[in-house]
Design a protein around this motif. Sequence first.
Motif, short mmCIF file in Angstrom:
data_model
loop_
_atom_site.label_atom_id
_atom_site.label_comp_id
_atom_site.label_asym_id
_atom_site.label_seq_id
_atom_site.Cartn_x
_atom_site.Cartn_y
_atom_site.Cartn_z
N UNK A 170 17.38 -0.40 107.40
CA UNK A 170 17.97 0.94 107.43
C UNK A 170 19.47 0.80 107.68
N UNK A 171 20.27 1.38 106.79
CA UNK A 171 21.71 1.27 106.93
C UNK A 171 22.33 0.09 106.20
N UNK A 172 21.51 -0.68 105.46
CA UNK A 172 22.07 -1.76 104.65
C UNK A 172 23.03 -1.18 103.62
N UNK A 173 24.08 -1.89 103.30
CA UNK A 173 25.08 -1.40 102.35
C UNK A 173 25.37 -2.44 101.29
N UNK A 174 25.93 -1.98 100.17
CA UNK A 174 26.27 -2.87 99.07
C UNK A 174 27.39 -2.23 98.24
N UNK A 175 27.99 -3.04 97.39
CA UNK A 175 29.00 -2.56 96.45
C UNK A 175 28.46 -2.72 95.04
N UNK A 176 28.56 -1.66 94.23
CA UNK A 176 28.05 -1.70 92.86
C UNK A 176 29.12 -1.18 91.91
N UNK A 177 28.96 -1.52 90.63
CA UNK A 177 29.89 -1.01 89.62
C UNK A 177 29.38 0.31 89.05
N UNK A 178 30.01 0.79 88.00
CA UNK A 178 29.64 2.09 87.45
C UNK A 178 28.23 2.16 86.93
N UNK A 179 27.66 1.04 86.48
CA UNK A 179 26.30 1.02 85.94
C UNK A 179 25.24 0.84 87.01
N UNK A 180 25.67 0.57 88.24
CA UNK A 180 24.73 0.31 89.32
C UNK A 180 24.44 -1.16 89.52
N UNK A 181 25.03 -2.03 88.69
CA UNK A 181 24.87 -3.47 88.84
C UNK A 181 25.75 -3.97 89.99
N UNK A 182 25.41 -5.12 90.57
CA UNK A 182 26.23 -5.65 91.67
C UNK A 182 27.69 -5.76 91.27
N UNK A 183 28.59 -5.33 92.15
CA UNK A 183 30.02 -5.43 91.87
C UNK A 183 30.42 -6.91 91.88
N UNK A 184 31.20 -7.31 90.91
CA UNK A 184 31.58 -8.71 90.79
C UNK A 184 32.80 -9.00 91.63
N UNK A 185 32.77 -10.14 92.32
CA UNK A 185 33.92 -10.56 93.12
C UNK A 185 35.00 -11.11 92.20
N UNK A 186 36.24 -10.83 92.54
CA UNK A 186 37.38 -11.35 91.80
C UNK A 186 38.19 -12.19 92.78
N UNK A 187 38.03 -13.50 92.68
CA UNK A 187 38.65 -14.38 93.64
C UNK A 187 38.04 -14.17 95.01
N UNK A 188 38.87 -13.84 95.98
CA UNK A 188 38.37 -13.61 97.34
C UNK A 188 38.30 -12.12 97.67
N UNK A 189 38.08 -11.31 96.65
CA UNK A 189 38.05 -9.86 96.85
C UNK A 189 36.89 -9.25 96.09
N UNK A 190 36.21 -8.30 96.72
CA UNK A 190 35.12 -7.57 96.07
C UNK A 190 35.43 -6.08 96.15
N UNK A 191 35.20 -5.38 95.05
CA UNK A 191 35.50 -3.95 95.00
C UNK A 191 34.40 -3.23 94.27
N UNK A 192 33.95 -2.07 94.79
CA UNK A 192 32.92 -1.31 94.11
C UNK A 192 32.56 -0.04 94.85
N UNK A 193 31.66 0.73 94.24
CA UNK A 193 31.18 1.97 94.87
C UNK A 193 30.29 1.58 96.05
#
Length: 302
Positions: A170-193
Amino acid sequence: QGLFQQLVAVTSCVRFGMTMLVFLFASAALTSLCCNAEASAVAAPGHVSVRIIDASGSFSSSGLVEVSLTGGNASTYGTVCGMSLASADVLCRQLGFDYGSVTPTLCSQYGGSNICGALGSSVSLKNLNCAGDEMNVGDCNFDTADAGCADHALDSVVHCGMASVIPFADGAIRLVDGSGAPALAHGSQARGRLEIFLARSGTWAPIGKAGFGGGAAAVACKWMGFSGKAGFEACRGIECGFVPPHVNEVACSGSEGNLLECGHAALDDVFCAPEESVIVTCSGHGDALGLPARAPAPKLLV
Protein backbone atom coordinates in the motif's frame (compact mmCIF):
# COMPACT_ATOMS: atom_id res chain seq x y z
CA GLN A 1 -29.42 -68.41 -54.41
CA GLY A 2 -26.27 -68.44 -56.57
CA LEU A 3 -27.24 -65.10 -58.06
CA PHE A 4 -27.86 -63.66 -54.59
CA GLN A 5 -24.39 -64.72 -53.36
CA GLN A 6 -22.80 -63.14 -56.44
CA LEU A 7 -24.58 -59.85 -55.73
CA VAL A 8 -23.39 -59.89 -52.10
CA ALA A 9 -19.80 -60.48 -53.28
CA VAL A 10 -19.96 -57.62 -55.76
CA THR A 11 -21.43 -55.27 -53.12
CA SER A 12 -18.67 -56.18 -50.65
CA CYS A 13 -16.01 -55.42 -53.24
CA VAL A 14 -17.55 -52.02 -53.98
CA ARG A 15 -17.72 -51.18 -50.28
CA PHE A 16 -14.12 -52.24 -49.76
CA GLY A 17 -13.02 -50.15 -52.74
CA MET A 18 -14.85 -47.07 -51.43
CA THR A 19 -13.33 -47.55 -47.97
CA MET A 20 -9.83 -47.70 -49.44
CA LEU A 21 -10.42 -44.53 -51.46
CA VAL A 22 -11.66 -42.65 -48.40
CA PHE A 23 -8.66 -43.90 -46.38
CA LEU A 24 -6.18 -42.85 -49.05
CA PHE A 25 -7.80 -39.43 -49.44
CA ALA A 26 -7.81 -38.83 -45.65
CA SER A 27 -4.16 -39.91 -45.39
CA ALA A 28 -3.12 -37.54 -48.16
CA ALA A 29 -5.04 -34.65 -46.55
CA LEU A 30 -3.51 -35.35 -43.13
CA THR A 31 -0.02 -35.47 -44.62
CA SER A 32 -0.63 -32.14 -46.34
CA LEU A 33 -1.82 -30.52 -43.13
CA CYS A 34 1.17 -31.79 -41.17
CA CYS A 35 3.60 -30.57 -43.79
CA ASN A 36 2.00 -27.12 -43.83
CA ALA A 37 2.11 -26.91 -40.04
CA GLU A 38 5.79 -27.85 -39.96
CA ALA A 39 6.54 -25.14 -42.50
CA SER A 40 5.08 -22.40 -40.28
CA ALA A 41 6.13 -23.45 -36.79
CA VAL A 42 8.42 -25.88 -35.04
CA ALA A 43 6.89 -28.00 -32.31
CA ALA A 44 8.92 -27.79 -29.10
CA PRO A 45 10.65 -31.08 -28.19
CA GLY A 46 8.72 -32.15 -25.10
CA HIS A 47 9.84 -30.78 -21.70
CA VAL A 48 11.71 -27.49 -21.91
CA SER A 49 13.58 -25.97 -18.95
CA VAL A 50 13.05 -22.26 -18.27
CA ARG A 51 14.46 -19.57 -16.01
CA ILE A 52 14.31 -15.78 -15.50
CA ILE A 53 17.46 -13.74 -14.92
CA ASP A 54 17.58 -10.20 -13.51
CA ALA A 55 20.13 -7.44 -14.16
CA SER A 56 22.51 -8.88 -11.56
CA GLY A 57 22.45 -12.33 -13.16
CA SER A 58 20.40 -13.85 -10.32
CA PHE A 59 17.27 -15.97 -10.65
CA SER A 60 14.23 -13.72 -10.31
CA SER A 61 10.48 -13.33 -10.85
CA SER A 62 11.13 -10.49 -13.32
CA GLY A 63 13.76 -10.27 -16.01
CA LEU A 64 15.25 -11.88 -19.09
CA VAL A 65 13.68 -15.14 -20.25
CA GLU A 66 16.04 -18.03 -20.97
CA VAL A 67 15.11 -21.57 -22.05
CA SER A 68 16.95 -24.81 -22.61
CA LEU A 69 15.68 -27.22 -25.23
CA THR A 70 18.18 -29.93 -24.31
CA GLY A 71 18.04 -30.81 -20.65
CA GLY A 72 18.62 -27.65 -18.66
CA ASN A 73 22.41 -27.69 -18.30
CA ALA A 74 23.76 -24.19 -17.69
CA SER A 75 25.57 -24.08 -21.03
CA THR A 76 22.43 -24.95 -23.02
CA TYR A 77 20.27 -21.96 -22.08
CA GLY A 78 19.49 -19.25 -24.61
CA THR A 79 17.18 -16.27 -24.86
CA VAL A 80 13.74 -16.06 -26.49
CA CYS A 81 13.41 -13.72 -29.49
CA GLY A 82 9.80 -12.59 -29.01
CA MET A 83 6.87 -14.30 -27.33
CA SER A 84 3.09 -13.97 -27.03
CA LEU A 85 1.22 -12.77 -23.93
CA ALA A 86 -0.22 -16.25 -23.33
CA SER A 87 3.30 -17.69 -23.45
CA ALA A 88 4.27 -15.59 -20.42
CA ASP A 89 1.45 -17.19 -18.41
CA VAL A 90 2.60 -20.69 -19.35
CA LEU A 91 6.25 -19.95 -18.60
CA CYS A 92 5.49 -18.39 -15.21
CA ARG A 93 3.17 -21.22 -14.18
CA GLN A 94 5.95 -23.65 -15.06
CA LEU A 95 8.14 -21.79 -12.54
CA GLY A 96 5.47 -21.99 -9.83
CA PHE A 97 3.86 -18.55 -10.20
CA ASP A 98 0.18 -17.85 -10.89
CA TYR A 99 0.48 -15.59 -13.93
CA GLY A 100 2.92 -13.77 -16.18
CA SER A 101 3.10 -10.74 -18.41
CA VAL A 102 5.42 -9.71 -21.22
CA THR A 103 7.09 -6.38 -20.51
CA PRO A 104 6.64 -3.85 -23.33
CA THR A 105 9.96 -2.16 -22.57
CA LEU A 106 12.96 -3.27 -24.64
CA CYS A 107 15.44 -5.51 -22.84
CA SER A 108 18.13 -2.90 -23.44
CA GLN A 109 16.17 -0.35 -21.40
CA TYR A 110 14.40 -2.43 -18.76
CA GLY A 111 14.49 -0.59 -15.45
CA GLY A 112 17.23 1.64 -16.79
CA SER A 113 19.51 -1.36 -17.34
CA ASN A 114 20.50 -3.45 -20.34
CA ILE A 115 19.55 -7.04 -19.51
CA CYS A 116 19.66 -8.37 -23.09
CA GLY A 117 21.67 -11.50 -23.78
CA ALA A 118 25.36 -10.90 -24.45
CA LEU A 119 26.45 -10.56 -28.06
CA GLY A 120 27.54 -13.95 -29.36
CA SER A 121 25.47 -15.86 -26.79
CA SER A 122 22.76 -18.31 -27.80
CA VAL A 123 19.20 -17.53 -28.85
CA SER A 124 17.16 -20.67 -28.28
CA LEU A 125 14.04 -19.84 -30.28
CA LYS A 126 11.90 -17.17 -31.89
CA ASN A 127 8.21 -16.25 -31.61
CA LEU A 128 7.24 -18.53 -28.73
CA ASN A 129 3.51 -19.05 -29.20
CA CYS A 130 1.41 -20.79 -26.53
CA ALA A 131 -2.37 -21.13 -26.43
CA GLY A 132 -2.28 -20.46 -22.68
CA ASP A 133 -3.50 -23.77 -21.25
CA GLU A 134 -0.23 -25.70 -21.67
CA MET A 135 1.58 -27.01 -18.59
CA ASN A 136 5.05 -26.66 -20.08
CA VAL A 137 6.67 -24.40 -22.66
CA GLY A 138 7.61 -27.62 -24.44
CA ASP A 139 3.97 -28.02 -25.45
CA CYS A 140 3.95 -24.71 -27.34
CA ASN A 141 5.07 -23.79 -30.86
CA PHE A 142 7.93 -21.57 -31.94
CA ASP A 143 10.09 -20.63 -34.91
CA THR A 144 13.78 -21.26 -35.33
CA ALA A 145 15.89 -18.25 -34.36
CA ASP A 146 17.33 -16.42 -37.37
CA ALA A 147 19.88 -13.69 -38.08
CA GLY A 148 17.41 -11.01 -37.02
CA CYS A 149 17.66 -12.30 -33.45
CA ALA A 150 21.45 -12.47 -33.25
CA ASP A 151 21.98 -9.02 -31.71
CA HIS A 152 19.58 -9.90 -28.83
CA ALA A 153 17.69 -6.60 -29.21
CA LEU A 154 14.38 -8.52 -29.30
CA ASP A 155 15.05 -10.74 -26.28
CA SER A 156 11.87 -11.21 -24.24
CA VAL A 157 11.44 -9.87 -20.70
CA VAL A 158 8.64 -11.06 -18.41
CA HIS A 159 7.25 -10.42 -14.94
CA CYS A 160 5.74 -13.32 -12.96
CA GLY A 161 3.40 -12.88 -10.02
CA MET A 162 1.10 -14.55 -7.53
CA ALA A 163 -2.65 -13.91 -7.59
CA SER A 164 -3.19 -15.17 -4.05
CA VAL A 165 -1.63 -12.09 -2.41
CA ILE A 166 -1.70 -8.34 -3.00
CA PRO A 167 1.38 -7.94 -5.21
CA PHE A 168 2.23 -4.36 -4.19
CA ALA A 169 2.58 -2.62 -0.87
CA ASP A 170 0.00 0.00 0.00
CA GLY A 171 1.52 3.30 -1.07
CA ALA A 172 4.02 1.80 -3.52
CA ILE A 173 4.93 4.29 -6.26
CA ARG A 174 6.39 4.18 -9.75
CA LEU A 175 7.17 6.36 -12.75
CA VAL A 176 5.52 5.58 -16.10
CA ASP A 177 5.45 7.14 -19.55
CA GLY A 178 2.41 8.25 -21.51
CA SER A 179 1.48 4.69 -22.52
CA GLY A 180 1.72 3.37 -18.97
CA ALA A 181 4.97 1.50 -19.64
CA PRO A 182 7.86 1.88 -17.16
CA ALA A 183 9.59 5.24 -17.57
CA LEU A 184 13.05 4.77 -19.03
CA ALA A 185 16.08 6.09 -17.19
CA HIS A 186 18.33 8.48 -19.08
CA GLY A 187 21.79 8.23 -17.61
CA SER A 188 21.43 8.80 -13.88
CA GLN A 189 18.00 10.39 -14.14
CA ALA A 190 14.48 8.97 -14.34
CA ARG A 191 11.43 11.03 -15.29
CA GLY A 192 7.77 10.07 -15.63
CA ARG A 193 4.18 10.35 -14.45
CA LEU A 194 4.05 9.52 -10.74
CA GLU A 195 1.59 6.73 -9.91
CA ILE A 196 0.66 5.21 -6.57
CA PHE A 197 -0.84 1.84 -5.59
CA LEU A 198 -3.70 1.95 -3.10
CA ALA A 199 -4.67 -1.31 -1.40
CA ARG A 200 -8.24 -0.02 -0.92
CA SER A 201 -8.81 0.14 -4.66
CA GLY A 202 -6.27 -2.49 -5.67
CA THR A 203 -5.14 -0.35 -8.60
CA TRP A 204 -2.39 1.99 -9.76
CA ALA A 205 -3.38 5.57 -10.52
CA PRO A 206 -1.65 8.94 -11.00
CA ILE A 207 -1.06 11.53 -8.30
CA GLY A 208 -2.41 15.04 -8.90
CA LYS A 209 -0.16 18.09 -9.08
CA ALA A 210 -2.38 20.27 -6.89
CA GLY A 211 -0.69 20.70 -3.51
CA PHE A 212 2.29 18.61 -4.60
CA GLY A 213 5.58 20.26 -3.63
CA GLY A 214 9.31 19.73 -3.33
CA GLY A 215 8.92 17.77 -0.09
CA ALA A 216 6.58 15.29 -1.77
CA ALA A 217 8.95 14.89 -4.72
CA ALA A 218 11.84 14.25 -2.33
CA VAL A 219 9.85 11.57 -0.44
CA ALA A 220 8.81 9.90 -3.70
CA CYS A 221 12.33 9.73 -5.10
CA LYS A 222 13.77 8.57 -1.77
CA TRP A 223 11.19 5.76 -1.58
CA MET A 224 12.30 4.56 -5.03
CA GLY A 225 15.93 4.53 -3.93
CA PHE A 226 17.16 7.71 -5.64
CA SER A 227 19.60 9.78 -3.62
CA GLY A 228 19.98 12.83 -5.87
CA LYS A 229 17.86 15.88 -6.55
CA ALA A 230 14.09 15.57 -7.00
CA GLY A 231 11.94 17.75 -9.22
CA PHE A 232 8.32 17.95 -10.34
CA GLU A 233 6.15 19.67 -12.94
CA ALA A 234 2.72 19.48 -14.53
CA CYS A 235 2.23 16.82 -17.19
CA ARG A 236 1.83 17.83 -20.82
CA GLY A 237 0.03 16.14 -23.70
CA ILE A 238 0.41 12.39 -24.08
CA GLU A 239 2.50 12.02 -20.91
CA CYS A 240 -0.65 12.78 -18.87
CA GLY A 241 -2.15 9.42 -19.88
CA PHE A 242 -5.87 8.69 -19.68
CA VAL A 243 -6.44 7.73 -16.01
CA PRO A 244 -7.47 10.47 -13.55
CA PRO A 245 -5.49 10.87 -10.31
CA HIS A 246 -6.72 8.94 -7.26
CA VAL A 247 -4.54 10.90 -4.82
CA ASN A 248 -4.18 14.69 -4.61
CA GLU A 249 -3.06 17.51 -2.28
CA VAL A 250 0.00 15.53 -1.12
CA ALA A 251 1.76 17.71 1.47
CA CYS A 252 5.09 16.37 2.74
CA SER A 253 7.88 17.92 4.79
CA GLY A 254 10.42 15.65 3.11
CA SER A 255 11.19 13.48 6.14
CA GLU A 256 8.32 10.99 5.69
CA GLY A 257 8.98 7.37 4.72
CA ASN A 258 6.30 7.25 2.01
CA LEU A 259 3.67 9.49 0.48
CA LEU A 260 0.77 8.04 2.48
CA GLU A 261 2.43 9.35 5.66
CA CYS A 262 1.94 12.85 4.25
CA GLY A 263 -1.29 14.78 4.33
CA HIS A 264 -3.35 13.90 1.25
CA ALA A 265 -6.78 13.37 -0.27
CA ALA A 266 -7.65 10.04 -1.87
CA LEU A 267 -10.23 8.23 -3.98
CA ASP A 268 -13.75 9.69 -3.50
CA ASP A 269 -12.28 12.94 -2.17
CA VAL A 270 -10.35 13.57 -5.40
CA PHE A 271 -11.92 15.23 -8.44
CA CYS A 272 -9.13 15.55 -11.02
CA ALA A 273 -8.69 15.02 -14.75
CA PRO A 274 -5.76 13.09 -16.25
CA GLU A 275 -4.31 16.41 -17.40
CA GLU A 276 -3.78 17.37 -13.74
CA SER A 277 -1.29 14.54 -13.07
CA VAL A 278 2.19 15.33 -11.77
CA ILE A 279 5.50 14.48 -13.47
CA VAL A 280 8.45 13.71 -11.18
CA THR A 281 12.16 13.64 -12.02
CA CYS A 282 14.58 11.71 -9.79
CA SER A 283 18.38 11.85 -9.97
CA GLY A 284 20.83 9.15 -8.96
CA HIS A 285 20.29 5.43 -9.30
CA GLY A 286 17.07 3.86 -8.08
CA ASP A 287 14.17 1.61 -9.09
CA ALA A 288 11.28 3.50 -10.66
CA LEU A 289 9.39 0.35 -11.72
CA GLY A 290 7.26 -0.05 -8.61
CA LEU A 291 7.89 -3.80 -8.58
CA PRO A 292 6.61 -5.87 -5.63
CA ALA A 293 8.95 -7.43 -3.13
CA ARG A 294 10.94 -10.12 -4.92
CA ALA A 295 9.17 -13.45 -5.03
CA PRO A 296 11.10 -16.59 -4.05
CA ALA A 297 13.69 -17.62 -6.62
CA PRO A 298 12.04 -19.82 -9.27
CA LYS A 299 12.69 -23.52 -9.12
CA LEU A 300 14.76 -24.84 -12.00
CA LEU A 301 13.01 -27.69 -13.78
CA VAL A 302 15.34 -30.17 -15.44
